[in-house]
Design a protein around this motif. Sequence first.
Motif: not given
Length: 477
Positions: A398-419
């Motif tokens: 019962y995990s959430w699957f990120p169906i849109t992941y392939f639209y994100l750049s692999l190298d781009k940081p996500i601020r909520f996580l980098t913080k």
Amino acid sequence: MSTNELVAPKTFISYSWTTPEHEEWVLELATRLISDGVQVILDKWDLREGHDIHRFMETMVHDDDAIDKVLIICDIGYKEKADNRLGGVGVESQIITPNIYTDVQQEKFIPIIAERDVNGAHFIPNYIASRLYIDLSSTEAFEDNYERLLRSIYNKPMYRKPSLGKTPSFLLDEYAPRYLTTPILNKMRVASEKFPHKMQFLWGEFKESLFDTLDTFQLNIDNPEGLDNLIVEKIQLMIPLRNDFVDAIELLVMTNSIDSDTIIEFFEEIFKFSEFQGDGRFYKSQHDHFKFFIMETFLYVMTILFKTKEYHVISEIINSDFHLEFRTSSPASASFVHFRFYLESLERVGEKPNTKRLSVHADLINNFKHKKYGNEVLETDLILYYISKINYKFDDYYSWFPITYFYLSLDKPIRFLTKLKSKSHFNEVKSIFGVDDEADLADKITNFKLDRGYSGSWHGIPHPSTKIDTSTLCTLG
């Protein structure tokens, strides 16, 4: 002339030499107008010995090429002379009067109130008594209305009539859906500024109108042929409804009217649209457009909450049990991951010959992103995947699957996580991940098991270690 400048309008001032003080007032007004780029024609400056007074006045009034505006300065002296046709003012009044009644545009002659009596009554001559005036009769009125005068002279009104829009679609198509949420949303906008304490009440009205609108999208299917394309069509028609919902959530956040109960109750109630509620025959994919709407609105709620740093609300939503009513069973406790649906209809659309696509579901979310949030909603999709796999409440099934992941750049940081390198940020959000300390989170990231991505995708789901450097967790104050 600079492209940032307007053509200097020519303005004639008609007034009475009532008192020296009044003449000085007129002179100061004319001087200020000139300082603001207005070409002022005033007898004190432009009428010389030997000039024909009547000809001068006639030219100022009749010659549209020479004069753009005529300011009629109304004080007690001007009214008395104009009404009784006395002196130069009387002559000007006789010249102006026919123009007043034949001026179709009614924009050239502007009465200016320069004086009022002890009871506050103005001194406007009878021949222009019905004209809209500008009040400069006191220091306060002058400063309040001087800009209005300038705008009138330059023909740059403060309020412009908006461009004519298109005929509402529901007037052209009796079967088009009615978005009942829009008028309630307008009431919420007004309340957000004047009556924020009413927001929760209006949210109840909005929610009811949203559910009523969703009912208009119910499908009665006799033949499943064409159902998949119909689902895509309905999803696209529901985009304005989604946008109204996003605006409503923003208003709740803006007025501090948001809490986890509001969100949890909404998704508990809307869940009924994901299943057939009546009796008789139905098709498995018949409610896929509603499932799409439920998942997408959940993504936008969480995106807005992440953006506005409502971490306490997020934590309560993530860790709460949702009491969902399933058609084939009694109400059951579920988690947020139950709002991530697998939509067979969209999978079939993507598998059609010559239209092979990784995920039509992901394409629709990406292609019709809300203009304000862009890729942020895609980042939220990935964040929810990480949370569902890291938080102790959820198992792999019962995990959430990120169906849109392939639209994100692999190298781009996500601020909520980098913080998460910030100790204070980590302490604010650790309950979202279901961890007690940074060592616990680092261990779960290190042992994180990725799900398989889409077959044919040029890259897989990014591992959380590519977005969260565990060696830097809590290294900043």
